[in-house]
Design an enzyme around this catalytic site. Structure first.
Site, PDB file in Angstrom:
ATOM      1  N   SER A  16       6.670  53.096  49.103  1.00 40.22           N
ATOM      2  CA  SER A  16       6.235  54.440  49.476  1.00 40.22           C
ATOM      3  C   SER A  16       7.412  55.399  49.333  1.00 40.22           C
ATOM      4  O   SER A  16       8.385  55.099  48.611  1.00 40.22           O
ATOM      5  CB  SER A  16       5.695  54.424  50.911  1.00 40.22           C
ATOM      6  OG  SER A  16       5.067  55.660  51.218  1.00 40.22           O
ATOM      7  N   ASN A  17       7.384  56.512  49.990  1.00 39.05           N
ATOM      8  CA  ASN A  17       8.483  57.496  49.968  1.00 39.05           C
ATOM      9  C   ASN A  17       8.486  58.230  51.312  1.00 39.05           C
ATOM     10  O   ASN A  17       7.511  58.136  52.068  1.00 39.05           O
ATOM     11  CB  ASN A  17       8.319  58.459  48.775  1.00 39.05           C
ATOM     12  CG  ASN A  17       7.041  59.263  48.896  1.00 39.05           C
ATOM     13  OD1 ASN A  17       6.894  60.085  49.789  1.00 39.05           O
ATOM     14  ND2 ASN A  17       6.080  59.007  48.006  1.00 39.05           N
ATOM     15  N   PRO A  18       9.577  58.958  51.617  1.00 40.23           N
ATOM     16  CA  PRO A  18       9.693  59.518  52.974  1.00 40.23           C
ATOM     17  C   PRO A  18       9.027  60.875  53.201  1.00 40.23           C
ATOM     18  O   PRO A  18       9.353  61.565  54.164  1.00 40.23           O
ATOM     19  CB  PRO A  18      11.218  59.639  53.146  1.00 40.23           C
ATOM     20  CG  PRO A  18      11.754  59.806  51.780  1.00 40.23           C
ATOM     21  CD  PRO A  18      10.805  59.159  50.824  1.00 40.23           C
ATOM     22  N   SER A  19       8.053  61.247  52.363  1.00 42.67           N
ATOM     23  CA  SER A  19       7.380  62.545  52.570  1.00 42.67           C
ATOM     24  C   SER A  19       6.805  62.622  53.992  1.00 42.67           C
ATOM     25  O   SER A  19       6.135  61.695  54.450  1.00 42.67           O
ATOM     26  CB  SER A  19       6.247  62.691  51.550  1.00 42.67           C
ATOM     27  OG  SER A  19       5.419  63.767  51.913  1.00 42.67           O
TER      28      SER A  19
ATOM     29  N   ALA B 201       3.090  63.698  47.954  1.00 42.26           N
ATOM     30  CA  ALA B 201       4.097  62.957  47.189  1.00 42.26           C
ATOM     31  C   ALA B 201       3.457  61.635  46.775  1.00 42.26           C
ATOM     32  O   ALA B 201       3.671  60.585  47.392  1.00 42.26           O
ATOM     33  CB  ALA B 201       5.336  62.729  48.039  1.00 42.26           C
TER      34      ALA B 201
END
Ligand code: CTP
Length: 212
Positions: A21-24, A88
């Site tokens: 995943s990503n930190p959005s 994101a």
């Protein structure tokens, strides 16, 4: 105006309990949804996994993966005048997630990633002249050139250029490019204030699109 907003990251599983995943944080999209509702618009928010309460007066649809977000966006798109795509979305997903939890081993493990659907590009293909598509571009190198290319490739009406410093912050510093126009740097401000300006821009673009 009927406005569809996406927000937050997506999660792409590689086994039954883990994901990439990503930190959005979702803050920008949630603020846009709240600002649009406060201005009396009909708002649908498609949100990836974030720790934010659903905005008041907004129909919020919770999704986890990019595939779920793509399905929800396409389902809602026809009934939308404007889309603001702040999510994101992960560009890749593990090709074959294991149906069980992968056990630890001393050997290196490789996970094959395959591209996900570019949701905004799909909406760009489906778009009618009266619909307005606004995208975001997260760039750290040659930012304006790459963001302009995204506006063209995805058939957008406007794109906001965003730097990595905005991730998770309550503040945002963006530059705006409207199709056929020049870059407009917006001064750094709280995401609520930026969201309000984005909604006013959407109103102007929508009025212009309907007049065409
Ligand atoms: N986007 C999308 N679906 C994807 C990836 C991105 O809809 N699979 C949308 C984002 O919500 C954003 C815009 O496309 O509005 C640009 O996202 P960004 O991550 O900057 O660009 P990418 O198109 O993913 O290109 P790259 O990662 O190569 O910069």
């Amino acid at each position: 105006m009927r406005i569809l907003v996406t927000a937050g990251p997506t999660r792409e599983p590689f086994d039954s309990v883990r994901f990439i995943s990503n930190p959005s944080s979702g803050k920008m999209g949630f603020a846009v949804a709240a600002a649009a509702a406060a201005r009396g618009h009909t708002v649908t928010l498609i949100a990836g996994p974030v720790g934010l309460p659903d905005p008041k007066g907004v129909r919020t649809i919770h999704v986890v993966s990019s595939a779920e977000m793509a399905r929800a966006c396409k389902r809602c798109f026809k009934a939308s005048d404007v889309v603001v795509m702040t999510a994101a979305v992960c560009d890749y997903r593990p090709s074959r997630p294991a149906p069980h939890k992968l056990a630890k081993s001393c050997e290196p493990r490789e996970i094959t990633l395959v591209p996900t659907e570019d949701i905004l590009a799909s909406l760009g293909h489906m778009k009618t002249p009266s619909q307005v598509l606004i995208g975001f571009a997260m760039e750290d190198r040659q930012p304006r050139r790459k963001a302009r290319a995204k506006l063209e490739r995805k058939n957008l009406d406007a794109i906001f250029l965003n730097g990595p410093a905005n991730i998770g912050s309550d503040q945002a510093e963006v530059e705006l490019l409207v199709r056929g126009g020049r870059w407009q740097p917006w001064s750094r401000a709280g995401k609520k204030r930026v969201a309000d300006r984005i909604v006013r821009l959407a109103e102007r673009l929508c009025a212009h699109a309907v007049d065409k």
